[in-house]
Design a protein around this motif. Structure first.
Motif, PDB file in Angstrom:
ATOM      1  N   VAL A 134     -34.161 -78.934  51.633  1.00  0.00           N
ATOM      2  CA  VAL A 134     -35.129 -79.830  50.997  1.00  0.00           C
ATOM      3  C   VAL A 134     -36.553 -79.344  51.227  1.00  0.00           C
ATOM      4  CG1 VAL A 134     -36.066 -82.175  51.019  1.00  0.00           C
ATOM      5  CG2 VAL A 134     -33.588 -81.820  51.100  1.00  0.00           C
ATOM      6  N   ALA A 135     -36.860 -78.907  52.441  1.00  0.00           N
ATOM      7  CA  ALA A 135     -38.197 -78.391  52.734  1.00  0.00           C
ATOM      8  C   ALA A 135     -38.512 -77.160  51.882  1.00  0.00           C
ATOM      9  CB  ALA A 135     -38.320 -78.057  54.211  1.00  0.00           C
ATOM     10  N   PHE A 136     -37.522 -76.280  51.719  1.00  0.00           N
ATOM     11  CA  PHE A 136     -37.713 -75.089  50.889  1.00  0.00           C
ATOM     12  C   PHE A 136     -38.018 -75.469  49.444  1.00  0.00           C
ATOM     13  CE2 PHE A 136     -35.589 -72.146  47.921  1.00  0.00           C
ATOM     14  CZ  PHE A 136     -36.392 -71.034  48.101  1.00  0.00           C
ATOM     15  N   LEU A 137     -37.253 -76.446  48.906  1.00  0.00           N
ATOM     16  CA  LEU A 137     -37.477 -76.872  47.530  1.00  0.00           C
ATOM     17  C   LEU A 137     -38.840 -77.530  47.354  1.00  0.00           C
ATOM     18  CD1 LEU A 137     -33.934 -78.282  46.665  1.00  0.00           C
ATOM     19  CD2 LEU A 137     -34.930 -76.114  45.932  1.00  0.00           C
ATOM     20  N   VAL A 138     -39.259 -78.297  48.360  1.00  0.00           N
ATOM     21  CA  VAL A 138     -40.577 -78.954  48.279  1.00  0.00           C
ATOM     22  C   VAL A 138     -41.692 -77.917  48.273  1.00  0.00           C
ATOM     23  CG1 VAL A 138     -42.183 -80.450  49.527  1.00  0.00           C
ATOM     24  CG2 VAL A 138     -39.787 -81.127  49.275  1.00  0.00           C
ATOM     25  N   VAL A 139     -41.591 -76.953  49.181  1.00  0.00           N
ATOM     26  CA  VAL A 139     -42.619 -75.898  49.230  1.00  0.00           C
ATOM     27  C   VAL A 139     -42.624 -75.100  47.928  1.00  0.00           C
ATOM     28  CG1 VAL A 139     -43.301 -73.775  50.406  1.00  0.00           C
ATOM     29  CG2 VAL A 139     -42.558 -75.747  51.741  1.00  0.00           C
ATOM     30  N   TRP A 140     -41.446 -74.811  47.413  1.00  0.00           N
ATOM     31  CA  TRP A 140     -41.342 -74.090  46.140  1.00  0.00           C
ATOM     32  C   TRP A 140     -42.004 -74.886  45.015  1.00  0.00           C
ATOM     33  CZ3 TRP A 140     -35.940 -72.572  43.745  1.00  0.00           C
ATOM     34  CH2 TRP A 140     -36.144 -71.899  42.531  1.00  0.00           C
ATOM     35  N   GLN A 141     -41.712 -76.188  44.952  1.00  0.00           N
ATOM     36  CA  GLN A 141     -42.288 -77.031  43.904  1.00  0.00           C
ATOM     37  C   GLN A 141     -43.808 -77.075  44.014  1.00  0.00           C
ATOM     38  OE1 GLN A 141     -40.781 -78.643  41.343  1.00  0.00           O
ATOM     39  NE2 GLN A 141     -42.728 -79.502  40.631  1.00  0.00           N
ATOM     40  N   ILE A 142     -44.311 -77.222  45.225  1.00  0.00           N
ATOM     41  CA  ILE A 142     -45.767 -77.273  45.415  1.00  0.00           C
ATOM     42  C   ILE A 142     -46.404 -75.947  45.001  1.00  0.00           C
ATOM     43  CG2 ILE A 142     -47.595 -77.459  47.146  1.00  0.00           C
ATOM     44  CD1 ILE A 142     -45.774 -79.392  48.674  1.00  0.00           C
ATOM     45  N   GLY A 143     -45.779 -74.830  45.403  1.00  0.00           N
ATOM     46  CA  GLY A 143     -46.322 -73.526  45.027  1.00  0.00           C
ATOM     47  C   GLY A 143     -46.324 -73.324  43.530  1.00  0.00           C
ATOM     48  N   ALA A 144     -45.253 -73.758  42.840  1.00  0.00           N
ATOM     49  CA  ALA A 144     -45.190 -73.601  41.388  1.00  0.00           C
ATOM     50  C   ALA A 144     -46.249 -74.447  40.683  1.00  0.00           C
ATOM     51  CB  ALA A 144     -43.795 -73.973  40.887  1.00  0.00           C
ATOM     52  N   VAL A 145     -46.474 -75.654  41.197  1.00  0.00           N
ATOM     53  CA  VAL A 145     -47.487 -76.519  40.601  1.00  0.00           C
ATOM     54  C   VAL A 145     -48.885 -75.948  40.818  1.00  0.00           C
ATOM     55  CG1 VAL A 145     -48.556 -78.810  40.730  1.00  0.00           C
ATOM     56  CG2 VAL A 145     -46.059 -78.587  40.751  1.00  0.00           C
ATOM     57  N   LEU A 146     -49.153 -75.430  42.000  1.00  0.00           N
ATOM     58  CA  LEU A 146     -50.462 -74.860  42.279  1.00  0.00           C
ATOM     59  C   LEU A 146     -50.733 -73.616  41.432  1.00  0.00           C
ATOM     60  CD1 LEU A 146     -50.649 -75.210  46.184  1.00  0.00           C
ATOM     61  CD2 LEU A 146     -51.823 -76.580  44.457  1.00  0.00           C
ATOM     62  N   ILE A 147     -49.712 -72.777  41.250  1.00  0.00           N
ATOM     63  CA  ILE A 147     -49.893 -71.582  40.415  1.00  0.00           C
ATOM     64  C   ILE A 147     -50.025 -71.976  38.950  1.00  0.00           C
ATOM     65  CG2 ILE A 147     -48.763 -69.463  39.607  1.00  0.00           C
ATOM     66  CD1 ILE A 147     -47.575 -69.177  42.398  1.00  0.00           C
ATOM     67  N   GLY A 148     -49.163 -72.911  38.519  1.00  0.00           N
ATOM     68  CA  GLY A 148     -49.276 -73.438  37.167  1.00  0.00           C
ATOM     69  C   GLY A 148     -48.943 -72.450  36.067  1.00  0.00           C
ATOM     70  N   TYR A 149     -48.151 -71.418  36.361  1.00  0.00           N
ATOM     71  CA  TYR A 149     -47.815 -70.404  35.363  1.00  0.00           C
ATOM     72  C   TYR A 149     -46.331 -70.110  35.486  1.00  0.00           C
ATOM     73  CZ  TYR A 149     -48.379 -66.255  32.415  1.00  0.00           C
ATOM     74  OH  TYR A 149     -48.287 -65.323  31.403  1.00  0.00           O
ATOM     75  N   ARG A 150     -45.543 -70.589  34.530  1.00  0.00           N
ATOM     76  CA  ARG A 150     -44.086 -70.500  34.619  1.00  0.00           C
ATOM     77  C   ARG A 150     -43.596 -69.064  34.654  1.00  0.00           C
ATOM     78  NH1 ARG A 150     -39.716 -69.989  31.343  1.00  0.00           N
ATOM     79  NH2 ARG A 150     -37.864 -71.212  31.893  1.00  0.00           N
ATOM     80  N   ALA A 151     -44.311 -68.155  33.999  1.00  0.00           N
ATOM     81  CA  ALA A 151     -43.872 -66.766  33.959  1.00  0.00           C
ATOM     82  C   ALA A 151     -43.964 -66.094  35.326  1.00  0.00           C
ATOM     83  CB  ALA A 151     -44.696 -65.976  32.943  1.00  0.00           C
ATOM     84  N   VAL A 152     -44.756 -66.667  36.229  1.00  0.00           N
ATOM     85  CA  VAL A 152     -44.904 -66.112  37.575  1.00  0.00           C
ATOM     86  C   VAL A 152     -44.000 -66.825  38.553  1.00  0.00           C
ATOM     87  CG1 VAL A 152     -46.511 -65.722  39.481  1.00  0.00           C
ATOM     88  CG2 VAL A 152     -47.266 -65.367  37.128  1.00  0.00           C
ATOM     89  N   LEU A 153     -44.042 -68.155  38.568  1.00  0.00           N
ATOM     90  CA  LEU A 153     -43.205 -68.934  39.478  1.00  0.00           C
ATOM     91  C   LEU A 153     -42.822 -70.246  38.805  1.00  0.00           C
ATOM     92  CD1 LEU A 153     -41.895 -69.185  42.269  1.00  0.00           C
ATOM     93  CD2 LEU A 153     -43.994 -70.267  43.089  1.00  0.00           C
ATOM     94  N   PRO A 154     -41.620 -70.315  38.230  1.00  0.00           N
ATOM     95  CA  PRO A 154     -41.166 -71.583  37.639  1.00  0.00           C
ATOM     96  C   PRO A 154     -40.769 -72.574  38.714  1.00  0.00           C
ATOM     97  CG  PRO A 154     -39.462 -69.917  37.491  1.00  0.00           C
ATOM     98  CD  PRO A 154     -40.678 -69.217  38.041  1.00  0.00           C
ATOM     99  N   THR A 155     -40.704 -73.827  38.350  1.00  0.00           N
ATOM    100  CA  THR A 155     -40.315 -74.872  39.289  1.00  0.00           C
ATOM    101  C   THR A 155     -38.798 -74.841  39.501  1.00  0.00           C
ATOM    102  OG1 THR A 155     -39.997 -76.513  37.545  1.00  0.00           O
ATOM    103  CG2 THR A 155     -42.214 -76.313  38.481  1.00  0.00           C
ATOM    104  N   PRO A 156     -38.312 -75.469  40.580  1.00  0.00           N
ATOM    105  CA  PRO A 156     -36.857 -75.526  40.787  1.00  0.00           C
ATOM    106  C   PRO A 156     -36.110 -76.180  39.634  1.00  0.00           C
ATOM    107  CG  PRO A 156     -38.013 -76.143  42.790  1.00  0.00           C
ATOM    108  CD  PRO A 156     -39.053 -76.025  41.730  1.00  0.00           C
ATOM    109  N   VAL A 157     -36.693 -77.203  39.026  1.00  0.00           N
ATOM    110  CA  VAL A 157     -36.030 -77.866  37.894  1.00  0.00           C
ATOM    111  C   VAL A 157     -35.910 -76.914  36.717  1.00  0.00           C
ATOM    112  CG1 VAL A 157     -36.208 -79.771  36.251  1.00  0.00           C
ATOM    113  CG2 VAL A 157     -36.811 -80.142  38.654  1.00  0.00           C
ATOM    114  N   GLU A 158     -36.944 -76.153  36.443  1.00  0.00           N
ATOM    115  CA  GLU A 158     -36.895 -75.188  35.342  1.00  0.00           C
ATOM    116  C   GLU A 158     -35.850 -74.106  35.593  1.00  0.00           C
ATOM    117  OE1 GLU A 158     -41.572 -75.481  33.872  1.00  0.00           O
ATOM    118  OE2 GLU A 158     -40.954 -73.996  35.387  1.00  0.00           O
ATOM    119  N   VAL A 159     -35.761 -73.645  36.833  1.00  0.00           N
ATOM    120  CA  VAL A 159     -34.756 -72.629  37.163  1.00  0.00           C
ATOM    121  C   VAL A 159     -33.355 -73.200  37.007  1.00  0.00           C
ATOM    122  CG1 VAL A 159     -33.825 -71.227  39.032  1.00  0.00           C
ATOM    123  CG2 VAL A 159     -36.285 -71.340  38.682  1.00  0.00           C
TER     124      VAL A 159
END
Length: 279
Positions: free
Chosen positions: A35-60
């Motif tokens: 859960v902690a990994f997914l939360v950090v991943w989600q936060i990082g994806a939102v901060l980057i805001g560019y799906r081509a670089v880091l999509p969110t866990p839901v998108e993956v």
């Protein structure tokens, strides 16, 4: 009145001492880590805001489930097995087959080399030399010698499992105290029976632990070789998606292979417990 209240208060005090905080179990810590990994991943994806670089866990997850059974894009590119699921099963299945063959041979050679000098002279140079060579160095040779079919990949993966388990088995057998075998010899037990009934059981726990390492190595090497050239497998699909810049697919496939490796390791741990119940 004070003496009358004392007996009633003692059970309450004992009950208070008996109450313990609930202990977090191993699987709960693992769940917290996921859960902690997914939360950090989600936060990082939102901060980057560019799906081509880091999509969110839901998108993956959405991209992975959409192509799990079949993917029209892969079929258009000529992939005969365009579904993610069957390619992951192929990769894991071939890796498991090669792991079983290579590990069995490595355990036998490693244990024998610890007691037979001739076997050690033949196997030890190969175990130490090739054990230090990365799979990416030997993979092109296997592709040249055996082609892009399954045979070359099975040989390469089995060889690395052979090296891994062979080194562990040899080290475990060599570390066995000589006094144990000497005592067995004083009881009239010959060398063959000492090897079967003393050396092998004593080295078995270490060899079984080496099997877990070899299993993860097998899946990693199998996927790596498929990246270089293959007709089937998750590695080939990862290579295709990476050339298209589809980060969601690459992440989804990589995580799925990791989950499959974890499930196999859990199954192997249960089998190991059956063989080591005497400990």
């Amino acid at each position: 009145m004070l003496t009358a209240t004392l007996p009633a208060s003692r059970p309450a005090a004992r009950a208070g001492r008996g109450m313990r905080r609930p202990r977090v179990r191993g699987w709960q810590w693992r769940a917290i880590g996921v859960v902690a990994f997914l939360v950090v991943w989600q936060i990082g994806a939102v901060l980057i805001g560019y799906r081509a670089v880091l999509p969110t866990p839901v998108e993956v997850a959405t991209s992975f489930t959409r192509s799990f059974v079949a993917d029209p894009g892969l079929a258009y590119l000529g992939v005969r097995t365009p579904g993610y699921g069957i390619n992951i099963a192929w990769t894991v299945g071939m890796a498991t087959l090669a792991w079983a063959v290579g590990s069995a041979a490595g355990a036998a050679v490693g244990l024998l080399s610890a007691r037979l000098q001739s076997v050690r002279n033949l196997s030890e140079p190969a175990l130490f030399v090739f054990g230090s060579i990365p799979a990416l160095v030997l993979a092109p040779f296997c592709l040249i010698w055996f082609g892009q079919g399954s045979l070359g990949k099975v040989v390469l993966v089995a060889f690395y499992c052979f090296v891994t388990v062979g080194l562990v088995a040899q080290s475990a057998a060599l570390s066995l105290p000589p006094a144990i075998e000497e005592y067995a010899a004083t009881q009239g037990i010959d060398a063959g029976r000492r090897f079967r009934h003393v050396v092998v059981p004593a080295a078995l726990p270490a060899v079984l632990a080496g099997l877990r390492v070899a299993l993860s190595t097998a899946i990693a090497v199998q996927t790596t070789v498929e990246l270089l050239g293959s007709q089937f497998g998750a590695g080939r699909i990862i290579a295709i998606r990476a050339s298209q810049g589809d980060v969601s697919a690459v992440l989804g496939l990589s995580l799925a292979i990791g989950v499959a490796a974890i499930l196999l390791d859990l199954l192997l741990q249960r089998v190991i417990r059956l063989f080591t119940r005497w400990q």
